[in-house]
Write an enzyme that holds these catalytic residues in place. Structure first.
Site, short mmCIF file in Angstrom:
data_model
loop_
_atom_site.label_atom_id
_atom_site.label_comp_id
_atom_site.label_asym_id
_atom_site.label_seq_id
_atom_site.Cartn_x
_atom_site.Cartn_y
_atom_site.Cartn_z
N LEU A 243 0.97 -1.16 0.07
CA LEU A 243 -0.15 -0.16 -0.09
C LEU A 243 0.92 1.22 0.07
O LEU A 243 1.66 1.45 0.89
CB LEU A 243 -0.90 -0.07 1.17
CG LEU A 243 -2.04 1.11 1.31
CD1 LEU A 243 -2.82 1.21 0.05
CD2 LEU A 243 -2.53 1.41 2.95
N ASP A 244 0.61 2.13 -1.13
CA ASP A 244 1.38 3.28 -0.96
C ASP A 244 3.03 3.33 -1.00
O ASP A 244 3.56 4.19 -0.68
CB ASP A 244 0.88 4.38 0.03
CG ASP A 244 -0.62 4.59 0.02
OD1 ASP A 244 -1.26 4.61 -0.84
OD2 ASP A 244 -0.95 4.99 1.10
#
EC number: 3.5.1.10
Lengths: 300, 300, 300, 300
Positions: A243-244
Site C-alpha cells: 500500500l502506497d
C-alpha cells in the site's frame, strides 16, 4: 466539456505518423549508444530526442530513451524490430519499441470526488494526453453525465469489501475487452487485490493525497492537520501490492499555515492532486517513465 | 566574514527604541481586541502590526500578536505591564510583552557541517537576525576560526554518548552564565536528554534534514534516496522529548530526480536547511511564533 | 571562511582525471549521434551523460553535449582531437573538447555589496564550483580581508566614468596575465565598454537584479516597488553590448507583498541573486551552456 | 460539468448569515483600531479575522479589513451603518461594509480560449468562489453549450474594432440589467474603451499572459520565446485606461527551458493563467483587495 468542443487529436500533428520510441535497459558498458545510434541511422531514422542514465558508470545499469523520426515507418516496423534482436542479445537488453501512431488505451477509475477525472478529461480534450480514453469505471453514478457527454463509455460497478473478488473479475473482463494499456486510479477509493494488480504490472497509476512516505494510508489530510505541517503534498505512483509503496513517478506540494483547517487542506490538496496525476499520466503515455527496482527513471 | 565587515546593528533603525510587542493567548469571546486596543491607545501606543487567529470562533482559543510604537516606552514599561494585569485576569490571558530594544541572546550549537551556522552568521551580519549571538558551542574545532574572527566566543566541548550527562551540565552552566534566551541546533549531531530539553521549553530550535514526518530519525537523505522520492525537504521545529516530533515552525522542499545520488541530495539539502532554519530563527526572534499544543501559529 | 577551513578540491573526486566533454553545434541531419558515438567508442570512451537538442528536426540546428570517461585520457587527448577533425568537417560542426582536469580560471568583479561574491566563495569552498578563482577585482576595498584570507589575490582598481578606458586596460592586462577563462560580475556596478566585452565573448556572466526583460537598467527594486509587483526576480546572463539584453542563463523569483518596502525587496532580492548567479556560473563551468543566437541552451 | 453535478452553495455554510466585513482606509494615527473594535464590540460583533497595514506609521495611510460575526446581523445592519458614520467622520475614513449573505454578482467575458472560464466555473461549482455568476458574455459561440448546461445565461455579442462603441453599449446595458458587481475578463481579446472602464472602476479584473511589466501588450508568449526567458508568468490586475498598467492583484510563474517552443509556452501558460485569475477573483470576492494609488493591498 460539451461534445461540440473540438478536440485536438494528438496524432494529426505534422510528422507524428513516422515517430517512434525505443526504451532500453541493460548492463552498462562502452559502446551501447554507438551501437543503437548506428542501428537507427542504418534505417534512416533521425534521433529527435535522446535521454540516458547510468545508475553507476562502473558496472551499473544503463537506461536510454530515444525518440526518432523515420520515413515510411509503418512499412519498416517489422524489419526494425526483427533486426534489433541481434543487437539486444549482444548487450543483454530489455527493450521496447513504441509508435506514437499506436495510441495507448486508458481506463480511468473514479469514486465520488471528480476533480482528478475532470483534470484528465480536460488535458485530454486539449490534446495534451496522447491516449484513447476507452472507459471510465466508477463505484458511484455521479460522473456519468459528464463522461457520456464526451462520448466515453461509463461503467457503474458498485463495490465494497464483501464483493471485491466478483467486482474485480467484472472489471478485469471489461479492461480486457477494451484492450486497456493503462489504468488510472483518479481518486478511486477501493483497495485492489494482489490478483488484480498482478494482471497489470506497472500499468496502474494511483494518486495518493500526501507527499509519500509521509502519511501512508487513510485520511492523510486529517493527519497532516494533526501534525501541524507547513506543506501538504500529493504523490503519483505505480500500484504494487504494498500500500502506497510503489515506485513514485511525481510529487508536488503547496504551502499551508495554521489557519488552514482540514477542509482547507483538502481544497488546496485537490489542486495538487490534479496536476501531479496529470503529469504522471502524461509522462507514462509518452513512454518517459522506466521502472527500475522500486524507483522510476523519468526522462522529462 | 572578517571583523572589518561592518555589521548593521538592527536596533539602530529609526524608531525601534519605542517598539514593543504583545503576545496573547486566551479563550475566545467577543471584546478581546476592543479591550486590548483601548488599553494600548490609553498609553498612546500606536499599533503598527496586528495579527490574530482563532482556533474556532465558537469556543476556541484566541491568539493575537500586536507590534506597537509607544513614545517614551522605556519610562512607561513598568506601568504598562502593571496595568495590563487586570485586563489579563478578566480574559484569562496568557501573555507576554517584549521590547525590540531588549535583544534576545542566542547560542548556536554546531557539529562538523558548518553551512547552517554560516547562514545564521551571514544573516546576522546583514542585520536580518535581531539578536546577540552570545556563544557558539561545538563538539568539533572546525568552526573556531570563523566564529572567533567575528568576535563571538567559541566553546569546544567534546561530546559522545557516554559522557552526555556531564557534557550537558557544562553546556547548561555556560548557557545560564551567558543568559541565553534561544538555543539553535545548527546541525548539532548529538541527542539532547529530557533534562536538558526541560530547562529550555520552546527555546530550542532544531533543523531536521527531511520534510517531517517523512524520514524521522537518522540518515534521512539515504532513506529518501532509497525510496525514490521526487522532492526532498527540511524542517525546523522546537525540540521536545519526542525525537523529531516537536512543533514545526517551517518547512521547505526542492525537486530532485533519478540522477541525484545521496551526495547530490545532501548538497541540495544543505541549501534547503540553510534557508528553513534561518527563517524559523528569524520568526522566533521577532516573536512571531506561538506554540499551541503540538503546533505553531506563525504570524508572518 | 578562514584558511583553516578545508576546501574540497573538485578534481580529487574518483575518476575525474579521465573525464572529458564534447560540445557540438551543427546543421541537423540523420546520423550525427551515430557518428559521434562510434567515434568515442573507437577510443574506448564510455558516455556518462548525453544531452541533445534540435531547434527543428527538419532543417534546424543540432546541439549535443556528451560527458565521457576515457581510460588514459591524458595520453589520448591529442589523437582524439586530431582524429575528430574529419568527422567535424563532414558534418560542418562547431565543436569543443574540454577536460575536467583543466579547470577554468575565474575572475570575480565586485563593488560594495558582497553577497554574490560570498555565495560564490562559499560554493567554491564546498567543492561545488569546479574552477580556480584566480583573482578578485573590485573598485572598493571592502572585500579585501575576506578574499585574501582565502589566499586569493585581491586587486583594488578604483573606477568611475571618467577613467573607464584606462581602468579597463589595467583590468584586461590583469585578466590576460592570469589567463582568465571566465569573468563573473558579482554585483559590479560599473558599465563595461564594447572594447572590453569584445575581448571576452560569452565569457562574462552578469547578475541583474530583476526578472528581465522587466526593469532593464538602473534601480530595478525601486521600480518594482513603484509598480506594485507581487514577484521579484533576478537574472543571470552573458554580457553583450546591449545593456541587460544578453543571452539569459538562469532566472528565479520570490513572492513579495504590499508590506515589502524597497529595503525589503532588496533584502529578499539578495537571496535570489545569490542562488541565480551561483547556478549560472556552475552550469557554465560544467560546459552545460551553449549560446545560440541570443538565447542559451542549458543542458542541466 | 453537467447540471446533475451538485453545486455546494457557499452561503449555506454554518454561521455565514451573520458574517460581515468592514474595510477602512484613513490617515494613520493612534487609536483607530481601539475605536473600531470598541464600536463592533458594542454591537456584540465578534472579530473573526483582522488584517491591517500602514503605509508609514508616521503620517501614512492606514488600512484595515475586519471580518466579524454578529448575531442577528440582518436586523442590526441599518443601525450598524448609521452609527458608524460618526466614527468614520472623526477619523476621515473611506469605508465599506459588506455581508457574505449579499453575494456579489459576476459577469465573465470570454473569447475563444476557454481555459480561464472553465477554471472559474470549476471553482464556483466547488463552492470556492462566493458569487452568483449571472452572465457570460462572449464574442464567439464556442462556450455556449458548457455555460448553458450550468444554467448560466450566455450572451453572444460579436465584436470588432469598428463596432466597438455599439458593442459596449449593448454590454453595459446587459451588465446594468443583471446588476453586475464584478466583470472578469477571462481571456477576452477585445480592448475596452475608457467609457466602458470608467463605468466600472476597480470592478474589472483581467488576466494578462505575462509577468507584467515584462511583455506588455500583444503576443507575450511569442516575445518571451524570442527573448529566451527561463520563466514565464501571468498577471491578474484591475483594468484601467492604461493598457496592462492597472493595479496588480496576483502574479505567478513557471519554469521553462530551451526545448519549449511558443506552443509549449502557451500550454504551460494556460495553467498559470487559470490559477492566477482564480486566486485574484476569489480575493476580490472576499473583499481582501484594497486599491491604493496604482497598487493593491491584498489581505490574504
Amino acid at each position: 466539456m460539451e461534445t461540440n468542443v473540438k478536440t485536438t487529436p494528438f496524432m494529426q500533428e505534422k510528422g507524428e505518423t513516422n515517430r517512434g520510441r525505443l526504451l532500453v535497459k541493460c548492463p552498462d558498458r562502452p559502446g551501447i549508444v554507438a551501437a543503437i545510434s548506428k542501428f537507427l541511422s542504418d534505417f534512416q531514422a533521425n534521433i529527435i530526442e535522446s535521454s540516458q542514465y547510468s545508475s553507476d558508470p562502473e558496472g551499473g545499469t544503463f537506461f536510454i530513451r530515444i525518440e526518432f523520426d523515420c520515413p515510411s515507418l509503418e512499412e519498416k516496423k517489422a524489419a526494425l524490430e526483427a533486426d534489433f534482436q541481434a543487437l539486444a542479445q549482444e548487450f543483454t537488453m530489455d527493450y521496447q519499441f513504441t509508435y506514437t501512431e499506436d495510441r495507448k488505451r486508458t481506463a480511468i477509475f473514479v469514486s465520488k470526488e471528480p476533480h482528478c477525472l475532470l483534470e484528465l478529461l480536460w488535458e485530454w480534450q486539449s490534446g495534451d494526453l496522447p491516449t484513447d480514453i476507452a472507459l471510465v469505471i466508477s463505484n458511484h453514478e455521479e460522473a456519468r453525465g459528464m463522461v457520456e457527454s464526451l462520448g466515453i463509455p461509463f461503467c457503474y460497478i458498485p463495490a465494497n469489501k464483501d464483493i471485491r473478488k466478483q467486482v474485480e473479475q467484472e472489471q478485469i473482463a471489461l479492461l480486457k475487452e477494451h484492450q486497456i494499456d493503462l489504468i488510472v486510479l483518479a481518486r478511486y477509493m477501493q483497495i485492489l487485490t494482489p490478483d488484480f494488480v498482478s494482471e497489470f504490472p506497472n500499468q496502474i497509476i494511483n494518486i495518493h493525497h500526501s507527499f509519500l512516505p509521509a502519511f501512508i494510508g487513510a485520511r492523510p489530510y486529517e493527519r497532516a492537520y494533526g501534525r501541524g505541517v507547513k506543506l501538504i503534498g500529493a504523490t503519483s505512483h505505480y500500484v504494487t501490492n504494498d500500500l502506497d509503496e510503489g515506485p513514485i513517478i511525481e510529487q508536488d506540494i503547496e504551502r499551508v499555515n495554521h489557519r488552514d483547517h482540514v477542509a482547507d487542506l483538502k481544497k488546496i490538496g485537490r489542486s495538487i492532486e490534479r496536476r501531479v496525476l496529470a503529469r504522471a499520466v502524461k509522462w507514462h503515455l509518452e513512454d518517459r517513465v522506466i521502472v527500475h527496482e522500486n524507483k522510476t527513471i523519468v526522462f522529462q
